[in-house]
Design a protein around this motif. Structure first.
Motif, PDB file in Angstrom:
ATOM      1  N   ILE A 127      71.588   6.852  47.440  1.00  0.00           N
ATOM      2  CA  ILE A 127      70.777   5.929  48.511  1.00  0.00           C
ATOM      3  C   ILE A 127      69.869   5.032  47.737  1.00  0.00           C
ATOM      4  O   ILE A 127      68.791   5.950  47.106  1.00  0.00           O
ATOM      5  CB  ILE A 127      70.275   6.578  49.697  1.00  0.00           C
ATOM      6  N   ARG A 129      66.841   2.125  47.830  1.00  0.00           N
ATOM      7  CA  ARG A 129      66.098   1.126  48.789  1.00  0.00           C
ATOM      8  C   ARG A 129      65.878  -0.227  48.238  1.00  0.00           C
ATOM      9  O   ARG A 129      66.161  -1.110  48.816  1.00  0.00           O
ATOM     10  CB  ARG A 129      64.832   1.590  49.294  1.00  0.00           C
ATOM     11  N   HIS A 134      69.842  -1.585  43.296  1.00  0.00           N
ATOM     12  CA  HIS A 134      71.237  -1.267  43.841  1.00  0.00           C
ATOM     13  C   HIS A 134      72.156  -2.400  43.101  1.00  0.00           C
ATOM     14  O   HIS A 134      73.324  -1.885  42.880  1.00  0.00           O
ATOM     15  CB  HIS A 134      71.058  -1.763  45.274  1.00  0.00           C
ATOM     16  N   GLN A 161      72.786   0.819  49.895  1.00  0.00           N
ATOM     17  CA  GLN A 161      71.465   0.068  49.767  1.00  0.00           C
ATOM     18  C   GLN A 161      70.892   0.277  51.134  1.00  0.00           C
ATOM     19  O   GLN A 161      71.153  -0.105  52.123  1.00  0.00           O
ATOM     20  CB  GLN A 161      71.696  -1.454  49.461  1.00  0.00           C
ATOM     21  N   ALA A 162      69.681   1.211  51.051  1.00  0.00           N
ATOM     22  CA  ALA A 162      68.948   1.489  52.231  1.00  0.00           C
ATOM     23  C   ALA A 162      67.773   2.142  52.018  1.00  0.00           C
ATOM     24  O   ALA A 162      67.869   2.933  50.773  1.00  0.00           O
ATOM     25  CB  ALA A 162      69.894   2.408  53.289  1.00  0.00           C
ATOM     26  N   ASP A 163      66.687   2.239  52.789  1.00  0.00           N
ATOM     27  CA  ASP A 163      65.505   3.074  52.680  1.00  0.00           C
ATOM     28  C   ASP A 163      66.019   4.581  53.292  1.00  0.00           C
ATOM     29  O   ASP A 163      66.307   4.505  54.369  1.00  0.00           O
ATOM     30  CB  ASP A 163      64.484   2.553  53.593  1.00  0.00           C
ATOM     31  N   THR A 166      64.373   5.949  56.769  1.00  0.00           N
ATOM     32  CA  THR A 166      65.234   5.552  58.008  1.00  0.00           C
ATOM     33  C   THR A 166      66.729   5.878  58.115  1.00  0.00           C
ATOM     34  O   THR A 166      67.348   6.366  59.077  1.00  0.00           O
ATOM     35  CB  THR A 166      64.970   3.873  58.078  1.00  0.00           C
ATOM     36  N   TRP A 167      67.387   5.902  56.957  1.00  0.00           N
ATOM     37  CA  TRP A 167      68.594   5.946  56.927  1.00  0.00           C
ATOM     38  C   TRP A 167      69.072   7.546  57.368  1.00  0.00           C
ATOM     39  O   TRP A 167      70.163   7.809  57.942  1.00  0.00           O
ATOM     40  CB  TRP A 167      69.297   5.793  55.531  1.00  0.00           C
ATOM     41  N   SER A 170      69.513   7.609  60.717  1.00  0.00           N
ATOM     42  CA  SER A 170      70.264   6.515  61.759  1.00  0.00           C
ATOM     43  C   SER A 170      71.604   6.867  62.212  1.00  0.00           C
ATOM     44  O   SER A 170      71.902   8.022  62.049  1.00  0.00           O
ATOM     45  CB  SER A 170      70.394   5.366  60.432  1.00  0.00           C
ATOM     46  N   THR A 172      74.443   5.735  61.737  1.00  0.00           N
ATOM     47  CA  THR A 172      75.413   5.781  60.718  1.00  0.00           C
ATOM     48  C   THR A 172      75.311   7.218  59.707  1.00  0.00           C
ATOM     49  O   THR A 172      76.272   7.754  59.722  1.00  0.00           O
ATOM     50  CB  THR A 172      75.049   4.730  59.466  1.00  0.00           C
TER      51      THR A 172
END
Length: 247
Positions: A127, A129, A134, A161-163, A166-167, A170, A172
């Protein structure tokens, strides 16, 4: 997140269309001529070459562009020496690749630790961010997948690609198998170990804001249902979120 303006360009006209698509994806300006006066107004140029995606200060032409390369001789030698019993990271993971543990690297960065785990046989979800990091990681993985020596390891890596804060909470994430391990390696100030490390850290520090959410990231990792949270820290650094390790 970005402190200094960044534009996207290409070294040759044949690559302009590819650079335009990348600029649009990253919501960054496109520069047709990296040697132009306009290019010099940006702190960094993310440019496409025939061989790699690189990052460079347009006002300093003497410095080799920074790019992530899992195929470098230095890293290849490092990976050849790696072993499950020898590597501290593998020992901290506390699992065997044959057990197929679900591992999440929540702070992918330059991707070297994840790639090391993949070399050892682990599958890892990375992961990151920063959209720019990325993109550099995605380019490096794509090149690694085209090389017979690194293809098996590269195919064991998933890049998102994510923070991570929060991921990890989430929908997901909730639909995926619970992780056995969440790995955290927040960015640290340059400790002047070597010219190579210094160059990389200078670029990252100028491009990215210092992460002030260590506690939130640590809390997200602890509460996401993982069996173990592994934190990489310099020997004399303070504990992450001031919480001492259990092991």
């Amino acid at each position: 997140m970005i402190q200094n303006p960044v534009a996207v360009g290409a070294l040759t006209a044949e690559l302009h269309e590819k650079a335009r698509r990348l600029a649009e994806k990253l919501h960054l300006p496109f520069i047709a001529d990296p040697q132009s006066q306009e290019a010099s107004t940006y702190s960094y140029l993310l440019f496409i070459t025939p061989n790699y995606l690189g990052l460079q200060n347009p006002r300093d032409k003497k410095i080799t562009p920074f790019y992530i390369d899992f195929l470098s001789r230095k890293l290849q030698y490092r990976y050849k020496q790696a072993g499950l019993k020898k590597e501290l990271l593998a020992r901290a993971i506390g699992a065997n690749p044959r057990e197929n543990p679900v591992i999440i690297d929540a702070t992918a960065g330059l991707g070297r630790d994840s790639f090391l785990l993949a070399i050892l046989g682990f599958s890892v979800t990375m992961i990151e961010r920063s959209p720019i990091l990325h993109a550099l990681l995605a380019d490096a993985l794509d090149r690694a997948k085209r090389d017979p020596l690194t293809e098996p390891a590269a195919n064991r890596l998933e890049l998102i690609q994510a923070d991570a804060i929060t991921w990890l909470s989430s929908d997901t994430f909730q639909q995926r198998p619970k992780p056995d391990v969440v790995y955290l390696d927040p960015m640290f100030p340059d400790r002047q170990k070597s010219a190579s490390v210094k160059k990389e850290m200078v670029i990252l520090q100028k491009l990215l804001l210092k992460d002030e959410n260590d506690q939130a990231l640590f809390s997200a990792a602890l509460t996401c249902g993982a069996h173990r949270v592994v934190v990489k820290r310099p020997r004399l650094a303070k504990n992450m979120a001031n919480i001492p390790p259990h092991f």
